[in-house]
Design an enzyme around this catalytic site. Structure first.
Site, PDB file in Angstrom:
ATOM      1  N   HIS A   1       0.812  -1.218   0.000  1.00 13.79           N
ATOM      2  CA  HIS A   1       0.000   0.000   0.000  1.00 13.79           C
ATOM      3  C   HIS A   1       0.848   1.272   0.000  1.00 13.79           C
ATOM      4  CE1 HIS A   1       0.371  -0.176   4.525  1.00 13.79           C
ATOM      5  NE2 HIS A   1       0.416   1.130   4.372  1.00 13.79           N
TER       6      HIS A   1
ATOM      7  N   ASP B   1       0.097  -7.553   1.360  1.00 20.45           N
ATOM      8  CA  ASP B   1       0.519  -6.165   1.561  1.00 20.45           C
ATOM      9  C   ASP B   1       2.037  -6.037   1.587  1.00 20.45           C
ATOM     10  OD1 ASP B   1       0.174  -3.443   1.830  1.00 20.45           O
ATOM     11  OD2 ASP B   1       0.003  -3.494   4.013  1.00 20.45           O
TER      12      ASP B   1
ATOM     13  N   GLY C   1       3.232   6.568   7.847  1.00 25.16           N
ATOM     14  CA  GLY C   1       4.599   6.752   7.364  1.00 25.16           C
ATOM     15  C   GLY C   1       5.531   5.656   7.828  1.00 25.16           C
ATOM     16  N   ASN C   2       5.184   5.023   8.980  1.00 27.02           N
ATOM     17  CA  ASN C   2       5.966   3.867   9.437  1.00 27.02           C
ATOM     18  C   ASN C   2       5.739   2.641   8.560  1.00 27.02           C
ATOM     19  OD1 ASN C   2       5.856   5.076  12.623  1.00 27.02           O
ATOM     20  ND2 ASN C   2       7.695   3.962  11.988  1.00 27.02           N
ATOM     21  N   SER C   3       4.643   2.646   7.797  1.00 26.79           N
ATOM     22  CA  SER C   3       4.314   1.480   6.977  1.00 26.79           C
ATOM     23  C   SER C   3       5.494   1.067   6.108  1.00 26.79           C
ATOM     24  CB  SER C   3       3.116   1.783   6.083  1.00 26.79           C
ATOM     25  OG  SER C   3       1.947   1.963   6.834  1.00 26.79           O
TER      26      SER C   3
ATOM     27  N   GLY D   1     -12.367 -21.102  -6.157  1.00 30.35           N
ATOM     28  CA  GLY D   1     -13.458 -20.693  -7.028  1.00 30.35           C
ATOM     29  C   GLY D   1     -14.735 -20.468  -6.263  1.00 30.35           C
TER      30      GLY D   1
END
Length: 379
Positions: free
Chosen positions: A131, A161, A233-235, A287
């Site tokens: 992200h 992620d 911002g730490n992400s 599916g």
């Protein structure tokens, strides 16, 4: 930092040269200890536990592997150890900044975005959150020393992620990965990243591991919970232990609380291996659209299985004559009661593998072998 030393059982003694045959005295750091030392062939044999525990170490015995484990703790205080760990790991943590489209109340608009990353290859590969970079048109990586390098997106997987960007730079310091079994609730950890504004890059905060195997906010895989301060911002930054090893990639949290999360290192290793082998993560598809029991949705242990809410006509489950309303209860005899449990189990398989599913249909559990499909890439 903590150093782990493992001695095989057959050498579980300390040898001291002796000339006399009397039972010897043994001193550790100048203090005599009470231990069952014996003399054989002019050599003194001292039990591991007696010597090393007197020296402040932890001694354990694994009956299955017949191995003695000795953990020797460094004598540094937290005030000395924490700065030392931060200093050693910070060069492996970078800031990531770029231009791209952001979504807000006013719609999509061009803006500046930033996050963090961790160097995983000396040749310029950097791990971050998907992200952080998925909407960036230009990506700039800023090193600990302030030097910036243009980066290209190499791999991305939104389900976990995680993403990898690459810069044209060699000789970079890489982060070391922790062992998953060493990640324990209560252990101290440090988060290093770029909180709030890019001018605060390589900030460090200290906390503890608060929980493991967390299922949060619809995330498809388990997360590590920490009370370490993590903000916007730490992400993509590093959550590390007191050995300076990567515990996870900081990813999310609840605003205004000390409840934050990181993608655990076992998922990191799984994704990086898939990137190396296939250039992507080959996610499994049944599916089908599954519905969790309301208890599972709340994070409460449940034994209700997963209800088949929707089913593609050509799906593996449909080919096995299962239908909507039926309930998936097991895969290869492993009970399945949440979507996270199913996704975590599927890390052990590849599309094309055959598994045995247990499905409750018309009140009866029926078993069938199905061939797993690959999840289609979402744009």
């Amino acid at each position: 930092m903590k150093r782990k030393i493992v001695f095989a059982c057959m050498i579980s003694a300390l040898f001291l040269s002796q000339t006399a045959m009397a039972a010897p005295n043994v001193e550790v750091n100048g203090t005599q200890i009470d231990t069952d030392a014996v003399i054989i062939d002019d050599k003194t044999y001292v039990p591991l536990r007696g010597v090393f525990e007197a020296a402040g170490a932890e001694v354990s015995w694994n009956e299955e592997t017949q191995t003695a484990g000795i953990n020797i703790s460094n004598s540094l205080s937290d005030d000395e150890l924490i700065p030392s760990v931060i200093e050693s790991v910070s060069p492996s943590v970078v800031g990531i900044i770029g231009r791209g489209k952001t979504e807000s109340y006013y719609g999509s608009q061009e803006g500046i975005m930033s996050g963090s990353g961790v160097i995983i290859k000396t040749g310029g590969e950097i791990l971050t959150n998907a992200h952080v970079v998925k909407n960036m048109n230009t990506i700039l990586v800023v090193m600990n020393d302030g030097k910036g390098y243009e980066a290209q997106l190499k791999y991305i997987d939104e389900d976990t992620d995680l993403a990898v960007v690459k810069i044209k730079k060699i000789g970079l310091p890489v982060v070391k990965f922790a062992n998953n079994e060493d990640i324990v609730v209560g252990k101290q950890v440090i988060a290093i990243g770029t909180p709030i504004t890019f001018s605060l890059r390589n900030s460090a905060t200290v906390g503890h591991i608060s929980g493991l195997n967390r299922s949060v906010g619809g995330e498809p895989y388990r997360l590590v919970q920490t009370d370490t301060a993590i903000t916007h911002g730490n992400s993509g930054g590093a959550l590390i232990n007191m050995n300076g090893e990567l515990v996870g990639i900081t990813s999310s949290g609840y605003s205004g609380t000390n409840t934050n999360f990181a993608v655990p290192v076992d998922t990191v290793k799984y994704v990086l291996n898939q990137f190396e082998l296939y250039g992507k993560v080959r996610h499994i598809s049944f599916g089908a659209e599954f519905q969790e029991d309301w208890l599972a949705e709340l994070g409460v242990p449940s034994e209700a299985g997963l209800t088949i809410k929707g089913l593609e006509k050509s799906s593996p489950l449909a080919k096995a004559s299962f239908k909507t309303g039926d309930v998936l209860v097991s895969v290869d005899d492993v009970a399945i009661n949440s979507i996270v449990e199913l996704n975590e189990l599927m890390k052990n398989y590849l599309p094309g593998d055959t598994v045995k599913v247990g499905v409750k249909t018309n009140g009866e559990i029926k078993y069938a072998d199905i061939v797993l499909d690959e999840k289609a890439k979402t744009e």
